[in-house]
Design a protein around this motif. Structure first.
Motif, PDB file in Angstrom:
ATOM      1  N   TYR A 108       0.834  -1.202   0.000  1.00  0.00           N
ATOM      2  CA  TYR A 108       0.000   0.000   0.000  1.00  0.00           C
ATOM      3  C   TYR A 108       0.873   1.259   0.000  1.00  0.00           C
ATOM      4  N   LEU A 109       1.864   1.286   0.901  1.00  0.00           N
ATOM      5  CA  LEU A 109       2.705   2.491   1.019  1.00  0.00           C
ATOM      6  C   LEU A 109       3.519   2.725  -0.252  1.00  0.00           C
ATOM      7  N   GLN A 110       3.999   1.630  -0.874  1.00  0.00           N
ATOM      8  CA  GLN A 110       4.723   1.793  -2.151  1.00  0.00           C
ATOM      9  C   GLN A 110       3.773   2.311  -3.231  1.00  0.00           C
ATOM     10  N   SER A 111       2.546   1.792  -3.229  1.00  0.00           N
ATOM     11  CA  SER A 111       1.564   2.228  -4.239  1.00  0.00           C
ATOM     12  C   SER A 111       1.265   3.716  -4.105  1.00  0.00           C
ATOM     13  N   LEU A 112       1.201   4.192  -2.868  1.00  0.00           N
ATOM     14  CA  LEU A 112       0.892   5.613  -2.639  1.00  0.00           C
ATOM     15  C   LEU A 112       1.906   6.526  -3.307  1.00  0.00           C
ATOM     16  N   ARG A 113       3.159   6.065  -3.356  1.00  0.00           N
ATOM     17  CA  ARG A 113       4.215   6.913  -3.952  1.00  0.00           C
ATOM     18  C   ARG A 113       3.905   7.217  -5.402  1.00  0.00           C
ATOM     19  N   ARG A 114       3.131   6.349  -6.044  1.00  0.00           N
ATOM     20  CA  ARG A 114       2.827   6.539  -7.463  1.00  0.00           C
ATOM     21  C   ARG A 114       1.925   7.763  -7.675  1.00  0.00           C
ATOM     22  N   TYR A 115       1.264   8.207  -6.612  1.00  0.00           N
ATOM     23  CA  TYR A 115       0.404   9.388  -6.730  1.00  0.00           C
ATOM     24  C   TYR A 115       1.198  10.674  -6.514  1.00  0.00           C
ATOM     25  N   SER A 116       2.418  10.526  -6.027  1.00  0.00           N
ATOM     26  CA  SER A 116       3.247  11.713  -5.770  1.00  0.00           C
ATOM     27  C   SER A 116       3.643  12.410  -7.062  1.00  0.00           C
ATOM     28  N   ASP A 117       3.622  11.672  -8.178  1.00  0.00           N
ATOM     29  CA  ASP A 117       3.975  12.280  -9.471  1.00  0.00           C
ATOM     30  C   ASP A 117       2.874  13.200  -9.987  1.00  0.00           C
ATOM     31  N   LEU A 118       1.680  13.093  -9.428  1.00  0.00           N
ATOM     32  CA  LEU A 118       0.576  13.931  -9.911  1.00  0.00           C
ATOM     33  C   LEU A 118       0.746  15.340  -9.333  1.00  0.00           C
ATOM     34  N   PRO A 119       0.155  16.344  -9.976  1.00  0.00           N
ATOM     35  CA  PRO A 119       0.303  17.721  -9.474  1.00  0.00           C
ATOM     36  C   PRO A 119      -0.246  17.865  -8.050  1.00  0.00           C
ATOM     37  N   SER A 120       0.366  18.757  -7.289  1.00  0.00           N
ATOM     38  CA  SER A 120      -0.051  18.910  -5.884  1.00  0.00           C
ATOM     39  C   SER A 120      -1.444  19.518  -5.771  1.00  0.00           C
ATOM     40  N   ASP A 121      -1.896  20.226  -6.832  1.00  0.00           N
ATOM     41  CA  ASP A 121      -3.226  20.850  -6.752  1.00  0.00           C
ATOM     42  C   ASP A 121      -4.318  20.029  -7.441  1.00  0.00           C
ATOM     43  N   THR A 122      -4.024  18.747  -7.693  1.00  0.00           N
ATOM     44  CA  THR A 122      -5.027  17.865  -8.298  1.00  0.00           C
ATOM     45  C   THR A 122      -6.288  17.817  -7.437  1.00  0.00           C
ATOM     46  N   LEU A 123      -7.442  17.906  -8.084  1.00  0.00           N
ATOM     47  CA  LEU A 123      -8.708  17.706  -7.361  1.00  0.00           C
ATOM     48  C   LEU A 123      -8.910  16.201  -7.196  1.00  0.00           C
ATOM     49  N   VAL A 124      -8.966  15.750  -5.942  1.00  0.00           N
ATOM     50  CA  VAL A 124      -9.102  14.318  -5.662  1.00  0.00           C
ATOM     51  C   VAL A 124     -10.571  14.009  -5.388  1.00  0.00           C
ATOM     52  N   LEU A 125     -11.109  13.040  -6.111  1.00  0.00           N
ATOM     53  CA  LEU A 125     -12.483  12.585  -5.917  1.00  0.00           C
ATOM     54  C   LEU A 125     -12.412  11.220  -5.231  1.00  0.00           C
ATOM     55  N   PRO A 126     -12.571  11.199  -3.901  1.00  0.00           N
ATOM     56  CA  PRO A 126     -12.411   9.944  -3.166  1.00  0.00           C
ATOM     57  C   PRO A 126     -13.751   9.191  -3.053  1.00  0.00           C
TER      58      PRO A 126
END
Ligand SMILES: [Zn+2]
Length: 352
Positions: free
Chosen positions: A245-263
């Protein structure tokens, strides 16, 4: 609950879609909410304006659980929110009941395919077939939790009795599917949505990122208020999902910091990098606490009070047991804990 939630921003403030209604959160992307009969009482689902083979309509992302109440709300949405257009496809982020529950019904209702990862599709097929190895109940879950120290006869009896738990919420899975892989570019209404596969929460969870709109449909991988459940379940008793899970989360770090997240739970937010960092810190702290508790041999049940300070109902307790085993396994596979199996099958962990 997330104590650092104030570091995230909610662009829609406290506005929520009313039952049976949608709110447009980005051009062509509509938010709806469906009820859940748990402490976590809702799921967010998404309607995307789409065109497939010259036909204009909608793509649905995630479905809600199979309950008449949810079907009725869907019918209201079909009547009021689709502008008279049909549903063209159903996409499911992962195989948990709140996401895949009504996929069969929706696909039948509109005669459309479901798009999923293969691992989650197959798992949904297996569990909805009534296989008694399901995560939340039945003989297998009974044995799994018993081995990890749960000895409360009442709780064990209830867990054993819930062998049809998954099937009750997901009576059937669609009989065919379209396979989505990591990095696929799905064309929806003239937009490109890139899939991001994540592990640790579900077998092969899909999120969808739209670079032009700077929108991420995160599913359950990134949630603003609650931490994503990461559990070891009976089906895979030696799993080590927390590092995944923690390794997978790193893959979202490449996205822009101001991305609108729809959870899938909670409200649309910005602050993706902050939230990823919070999850890393949260789990590092929990791991340190669990390691400290293991000066003497501890079962997963023994460390529940270390991880969870609140009262847990049975449903939450099964999730909590899975989480406790996940933390113990992360430390065990990192070489920091030894695994002890007693003559009666009780599994404990102690510092090396
Ligand atoms: Zn989930």
């Amino acid at each position: 609950m997330n104590p650092n939630e104030h570091k995230l921003a909610y662009p829609l403030n406290d506005t929520l879609p009313l039952p049976g209604h949608s709110i447009e959160v980005a051009e062509g992307v509509h938010w709806i909410r469906m009820p859940l009969p748990f402490a976590l009482d809702h799921i967010n689902l998404w309607l995307l304006k789409d065109t497939i083979d010259g036909h204009t309509g909608w793509t649905i992302i995630d479905c809600g659980i199979s309950r008449d109440e949810v079907k009725t709300l869907w019918e209201t949405i079909f009547t009021n929110e689709l502008g008279g257009l049909p549903v063209l496809r159903v996409i499911v982020t992962h195989m948990h009941p709140d996401h895949v529950g009504l996929a069969y019904w929706l696909c039948q209702r509109w005669q459309v395919p479901v798009w999923m990862s293969m691992t989650d599709y197959m798992t949904a097929r297996l569990w909805s077939s009534g296989d008694h190895n399901s995560a939340a109940g039945g003989e297998g879950a009974w044995r799994h939790f018993h081995a990890h120290g749960l000895r409360d006869a009442d709780a064990l009896e209830q867990i054993k009795g819930r062998s049809n738990y998954y099937k009750g919420l997901v009576p059937e899975a669609p009989k065919q599917f379209v396979r989505l892989l990591d990095g696929d570019e799905v064309q929806i209404g003239g937009d490109t949505w890139r899939t991001i596969v994540g592990y640790g929460h579900a077998p092969e969870h899909l999120s969808f990122f739209n670079a032009d709109k700077n929108v991420l449909i995160s599913g359950d991988m990134v949630l603003p208020r609650i931490s994503t459940n990461v559990s070891v379940q009976n089906l895979e008793p030696l799993a080590n999902p927390l590092p995944l899970y923690l390794q997978s989360l790193r893959r979202y770090s490449d996205l822009p910091s101001d991305t609108l997240v729809l959870p899938s739970h909670g409200k649309p937010f910005t602050g993706l990098h902050e939230r990823i960092e919070q999850q890393q810190v949260h789990h590092d702290e929990r791991l340190a606490e669990v390691l400290a508790a293991c000066e003497t041999p501890q079962s997963a049940h023994d460390i529940l009070p270390v991880l969870f300070k609140r009262q847990l109902d049975l449903h939450q307790m099964t999730f909590a047991m899975g989480e406790a085993i996940a933390h113990l396994h992360a430390l065990y596979f990192a070489g920091k804990l030894k695994r002890l199996v007693a003559g009666d099958g009780l599994i404990q962990f102690v510092r090396t």
